[in-house]
Motif scaffolding. Sequence first.
Motif, mmCIF file in Angstrom:
data_model
loop_
_atom_site.group_PDB
_atom_site.id
_atom_site.type_symbol
_atom_site.label_atom_id
_atom_site.label_comp_id
_atom_site.label_asym_id
_atom_site.label_seq_id
_atom_site.Cartn_x
_atom_site.Cartn_y
_atom_site.Cartn_z
ATOM 1 N N LEU A 53 1.379 -1.441 -0.256
ATOM 2 C CA LEU A 53 -0.126 0.383 -0.018
ATOM 3 C C LEU A 53 0.953 1.351 -0.177
ATOM 4 O O LEU A 53 0.313 2.007 -0.910
ATOM 5 C CB LEU A 53 -0.752 0.058 1.387
ATOM 6 N N CYS A 54 1.612 1.105 1.121
ATOM 7 C CA CYS A 54 2.661 2.252 1.122
ATOM 8 C C CYS A 54 3.299 2.707 -0.349
ATOM 9 O O CYS A 54 3.919 3.495 -0.482
ATOM 10 C CB CYS A 54 3.590 2.375 1.794
ATOM 11 N N THR A 55 3.823 1.536 -0.792
ATOM 12 C CA THR A 55 4.909 1.205 -2.673
ATOM 13 C C THR A 55 3.335 1.953 -3.155
ATOM 14 O O THR A 55 3.958 2.521 -4.775
ATOM 15 C CB THR A 55 5.282 0.065 -3.321
ATOM 16 N N PHE A 56 2.079 1.277 -3.304
ATOM 17 C CA PHE A 56 1.210 2.109 -4.547
ATOM 18 C C PHE A 56 1.148 3.704 -3.950
ATOM 19 O O PHE A 56 0.698 4.987 -5.589
ATOM 20 C CB PHE A 56 0.224 1.387 -4.094
ATOM 21 N N THR A 57 0.775 3.775 -3.186
ATOM 22 C CA THR A 57 1.121 5.679 -2.369
ATOM 23 C C THR A 57 2.083 7.034 -3.173
ATOM 24 O O THR A 57 1.805 7.267 -4.127
ATOM 25 C CB THR A 57 0.547 5.602 -1.278
ATOM 26 N N LEU A 58 3.290 6.026 -2.635
ATOM 27 C CA LEU A 58 4.672 6.098 -3.528
ATOM 28 C C LEU A 58 4.523 6.325 -4.605
ATOM 29 O O LEU A 58 5.174 7.951 -5.582
ATOM 30 C CB LEU A 58 5.283 5.858 -2.605
ATOM 31 N N ALA A 59 3.814 5.864 -5.198
ATOM 32 C CA ALA A 59 3.990 5.686 -7.654
ATOM 33 C C ALA A 59 2.946 6.533 -7.459
ATOM 34 O O ALA A 59 3.592 6.949 -8.708
ATOM 35 C CB ALA A 59 3.773 4.407 -7.814
ATOM 36 N N VAL A 60 1.738 6.731 -6.928
ATOM 37 C CA VAL A 60 0.876 7.411 -7.608
ATOM 38 C C VAL A 60 1.724 9.396 -7.256
ATOM 39 O O VAL A 60 1.464 9.934 -8.132
ATOM 40 C CB VAL A 60 -0.644 7.197 -6.334
ATOM 41 N N SER A 61 1.984 9.591 -5.871
ATOM 42 C CA SER A 61 2.145 10.341 -5.805
ATOM 43 C C SER A 61 3.836 10.913 -6.951
ATOM 44 O O SER A 61 4.074 12.061 -7.658
ATOM 45 C CB SER A 61 3.191 10.273 -4.678
ATOM 46 N N LEU A 62 4.253 9.716 -6.874
ATOM 47 C CA LEU A 62 5.849 10.480 -8.286
ATOM 48 C C LEU A 62 5.122 10.736 -9.168
ATOM 49 O O LEU A 62 5.349 10.925 -9.929
ATOM 50 C CB LEU A 62 6.965 9.034 -8.060
ATOM 51 N N GLY A 63 4.540 9.911 -10.024
ATOM 52 C CA GLY A 63 3.245 9.788 -10.964
ATOM 53 C C GLY A 63 2.572 11.168 -10.988
ATOM 54 O O GLY A 63 2.600 11.901 -11.943
ATOM 55 N N ALA A 64 2.023 11.559 -9.673
ATOM 56 C CA ALA A 64 1.392 13.147 -9.794
ATOM 57 C C ALA A 64 2.255 14.250 -9.576
ATOM 58 O O ALA A 64 3.004 15.347 -10.594
ATOM 59 C CB ALA A 64 1.223 13.667 -8.513
ATOM 60 N N VAL A 65 3.755 14.134 -9.159
ATOM 61 C CA VAL A 65 5.218 14.988 -9.672
ATOM 62 C C VAL A 65 5.563 14.992 -11.575
ATOM 63 O O VAL A 65 5.707 15.875 -11.771
ATOM 64 C CB VAL A 65 5.889 14.412 -8.910
ATOM 65 N N HIS A 88 -4.386 13.259 -20.734
ATOM 66 C CA HIS A 88 -5.666 13.635 -20.339
ATOM 67 C C HIS A 88 -6.020 12.410 -19.508
ATOM 68 O O HIS A 88 -6.695 12.736 -18.183
ATOM 69 C CB HIS A 88 -7.140 13.709 -21.597
ATOM 70 N N GLY A 89 -5.802 11.519 -19.924
ATOM 71 C CA GLY A 89 -6.349 10.135 -19.213
ATOM 72 C C GLY A 89 -5.186 9.875 -18.185
ATOM 73 O O GLY A 89 -5.603 9.298 -17.066
ATOM 74 N N LEU A 90 -4.121 10.314 -18.150
ATOM 75 C CA LEU A 90 -2.795 10.331 -16.212
ATOM 76 C C LEU A 90 -3.160 10.821 -15.605
ATOM 77 O O LEU A 90 -3.167 10.582 -14.724
ATOM 78 C CB LEU A 90 -1.560 10.686 -17.606
ATOM 79 N N TRP A 91 -3.980 12.087 -16.296
ATOM 80 C CA TRP A 91 -4.211 12.923 -15.303
ATOM 81 C C TRP A 91 -5.751 12.724 -14.649
ATOM 82 O O TRP A 91 -5.539 12.551 -13.245
ATOM 83 C CB TRP A 91 -4.422 14.704 -15.878
ATOM 84 N N ASN A 92 -6.664 11.817 -15.103
ATOM 85 C CA ASN A 92 -7.567 11.695 -14.277
ATOM 86 C C ASN A 92 -7.299 10.321 -13.301
ATOM 87 O O ASN A 92 -7.777 10.233 -12.200
ATOM 88 C CB ASN A 92 -8.792 11.116 -15.626
ATOM 89 N N LEU A 93 -6.253 9.351 -13.948
ATOM 90 C CA LEU A 93 -5.993 8.618 -12.973
ATOM 91 C C LEU A 93 -5.373 9.289 -12.144
ATOM 92 O O LEU A 93 -5.414 8.533 -11.211
ATOM 93 C CB LEU A 93 -5.028 7.096 -13.809
ATOM 94 N N VAL A 94 -4.701 9.555 -11.922
ATOM 95 C CA VAL A 94 -3.545 10.507 -11.463
ATOM 96 C C VAL A 94 -4.494 11.441 -9.491
ATOM 97 O O VAL A 94 -4.506 10.983 -8.670
ATOM 98 C CB VAL A 94 -2.682 10.913 -11.666
#
Length: 256
Positions: free
Chosen positions: A44-56, A87-93
């Motif tokens: 779960l922590c790895t998933f959250t960090l991956a999402v945060s890195l994707g947002a950055v 746009h698809g990446l932004w919606n997923l992020v």
Amino acid sequence: ICTLLFVSLYLLCHFIITHFKKHTDFAEVHDDEDAAVNRIALALCTFTLAVSLGAVLLLPFSILSNEVLLRFPHSYYVQWLNGSLVHGLWNLVFLFSNLSLVFLMPFAYFFTEAEGFAGSKKVAQPQPSTQPPQGARAPADRAVLQGIMARVYETSVVLLLLTLLVLGMVWVALALVDQDAASRESLHALWQCYLPYLYSCLSLLGVLLLLLCTPFGLSTMFTVTGKLLVKPRLLEALDEQLSCTRFEEASVSRRI
């Protein structure tokens, strides 16, 4: 493409977390149930960090893709870098950021702290020195699964109570600040209204914290770097050093 990008970020974040984690965290635990809980919390922590890195990395990725399209406008191999992908990446992020913020991170914290309700029995696991027989492995696995499910039930109840508490505090705050009944009745539009505002407010707090902590971090970094590196002697007065050396030589010669 989105799946490949997320898998790459997930693997990178997994290597980062396993590299910087403490040796006591997520270590080899003799209890199979605790080891499974630690692995779930790590995922779960790895998933959250991956999402945060994707947002950055979303803004640099969009700028880079635009530059590549402008550089090679007629190339067949870069046509997938279009606006629909961004746009698809932004919606997923945005979706996974709200999911991680509201559910995954609190769930990971409460899940590691949970021990199951009072009625759930925790079966003692065998010590590592004693190997259980082959036939007793299935009941042990069932006991581990029951223990994990008991922790999941407790975590779900705690999250539900926390959600009700937060919603009640928001409703009371709206009732105290705004006397309009329509604003108090608008809590049913939670997903359409309040989650984007929550995401924007937390992003604003993160930016303010970054602006506040960046000068202190830079000053600390230069201080540590100045202590570790040897300062150059390019601006020192060599003539003064030569004169001092001559005076010392003359003093030593007179003493002799």
